[in-house]
Design an enzyme around this catalytic site. Structure first.
Site, mmCIF file in Angstrom:
data_model
loop_
_atom_site.group_PDB
_atom_site.id
_atom_site.type_symbol
_atom_site.label_atom_id
_atom_site.label_comp_id
_atom_site.label_asym_id
_atom_site.label_seq_id
_atom_site.Cartn_x
_atom_site.Cartn_y
_atom_site.Cartn_z
ATOM 1 N N ILE A 37 0.872 -1.177 0.000
ATOM 2 C CA ILE A 37 0.000 0.000 0.000
ATOM 3 C C ILE A 37 0.907 1.224 0.000
ATOM 4 O O ILE A 37 1.723 1.391 0.917
ATOM 5 C CB ILE A 37 -0.891 0.063 1.261
ATOM 6 C CG1 ILE A 37 -1.597 -1.266 1.519
ATOM 7 C CG2 ILE A 37 -1.920 1.186 1.138
ATOM 8 C CD1 ILE A 37 -2.187 -1.362 2.900
ATOM 9 N N HIS A 38 0.768 2.053 -1.016
ATOM 10 C CA HIS A 38 1.611 3.255 -1.009
ATOM 11 C C HIS A 38 0.956 4.484 -1.633
ATOM 12 O O HIS A 38 1.426 5.594 -1.431
ATOM 13 C CB HIS A 38 2.938 2.982 -1.736
ATOM 14 C CG HIS A 38 2.822 3.020 -3.231
ATOM 15 N ND1 HIS A 38 2.386 1.951 -3.974
ATOM 16 C CD2 HIS A 38 3.074 4.018 -4.112
ATOM 17 C CE1 HIS A 38 2.386 2.278 -5.255
ATOM 18 N NE2 HIS A 38 2.785 3.525 -5.371
#
Length: 365
Positions: A213-214
């Site tokens: 997740i970024h």
């Protein structure tokens, strides 16, 4: 030919490696690292593992708002172009480094060569979408990874300088998966990540979900981030989550329940390839990891409403998921019918680096 190449983030390091190897056989490349990704596991280790030449310039920009970061890169790259006087500037993908390189070159009337041109999510709220669209419209040569990308550009009225060269990340996966397997087989992958994460449980190949997740739309919204973690907590296999330090701090501040979720430090390219190839599924909001999963025949669930890699959706190798707890769980737990379908060759033949080199040097002549 003398070329200035701009890189600054993990996906660009991966793309640069096969191209630099081919191009430098008969030409001069000046490598500029903007410093957009700057910690060891997000930058230095990739240069070592991928055998990328040491950058000629390192701008050391680091984290900042989009405007400040892009402006600092633009100023630094402009100075380098004036100093080096290259025949062209080559940029990769859709980061702030990409746009800064394209803007600097265009304003100095130096040809811009865009690798991975023509991608579209049609979501203008994504910084990556803004970067890629603007870069395409500044570019002299648009080096597309798929026919869909070519068609996208034609719809926007760009009809010259288009080439479908295939996906250079496919070159890199083919080039490195054997190395990754040799290095991390026989449980070495687990020992490697456990030495930095003492609380990590015993995991087996195909017995975990690999997640990343970024994107700001997920990490900077506490409701969305909490929803994602609640879904991960309820999955039927442990979730292995390499997490950037910035995102890890956001998670800690929200005091999220980490049951079933095992956060580890960001890992190098070879280990990430191995983890991707041996996961039961990849769950991500990353564009590059969607493709790597597809190349390695690992099913994927993408935590976004759109993807620029629409080809991966065929036969449900990749499924888009809105950020709703029950929907994420349903998508991850889906029956993997994709494993019964062969993948068509949509991303080229693994020789994109040579085709890009030929196109760039031919343009110069």
């Amino acid at each position: 030919m003398k070329l200035v190449t701009i890189i600054g983030a993990r996906p660009q390091f991966i793309k640069a490696a096969p191209f630099s190897e081919v191009f430098r056989q008969h030409n001069t490349e000046i490598l500029v690292h903007t410093g957009q990704h700057y910690d060891t596991n997000m930058s230095d280790i990739f240069f070592d593992e991928l055998r990328i030449p040491k950058p000629d310039y390192h701008l050391g920009v680091g984290s900042a708002s989009h405007g400040k970061q892009t402006a600092a890169m633009l100023a630094g790259i402009e100075e380098i172009i004036l100093n080096e006087k290259p025949d062209g500037v080559l940029v990769y993908g859709d980061t702030n480094s990409t746009l800064a390189g394209a803007l600097a070159a265009s304003k100095l009337h130096v040809p811009v060569y865009h690798v991975e041109a023509g991608l579209r999510s049609y979501n203008q709220r994504m910084p990556e979408e803004q970067n890629r669209v603007l870069t395409d419209h500044l570019s002299t040569l648009l080096l597309c990874p798929t026919q869909t990308a070519v068609d996208n550009l034609k719809k926007e009225g760009i009809t010259t300088g288009l080439l479908n060269v295939g996906d250079i990340m496919y070159d890199s996966v083919l080039r490195n998966i054997g190395l990754a397997t040799a290095k991390y087989a026989h449980g070495e992958w687990l020992r490697q990540i456990q030495q930095d994460n003492a609380s990590l449980p015993f995991l087996v190949e195909k017995g975990y979900y690999l997640a990343t997740i970024h994107r700001a739309e997920n990490t900077d919204d506490p409701v969305r981030l909490t929803t994602i973690f609640r879904a991960f907590r309820s999955l039927n296999k442990p979730v292995l989550l390499p997490l950037h330090p910035r995102t890890k701090k956001l998670v800690e501040n929200l005091n999220l329940d980490l049951h079933n979720i095992h956060i580890i430090q960001p890992v190098g390219y070879l280990l990430m390839l191995f983890l991707t190839a041996n996961a039961n599924m990849v769950v991500t909001d990353s564009g590059g990891l969607q493709k790597e999963a597809y190349f390695l025949k690992t099913p994927c669930t993408t935590l976004r409403d759109q993807t620029e890699w629409v080809e991966t959706l065929e036969n449900a190798w990749n499924v888009l998921s809105p950020i709703e707890e029950s929907t994420i769980i349903t998508n991850v737990h889906r029956i993997l019918t994709c494993l019964n379908h062969p993948q068509p060759r949509l991303f080229g033949d693994g020789n994109a680096a040579q085709k890009i080199c030929d196109a760039v040097t031919r343009t110069e002549r």
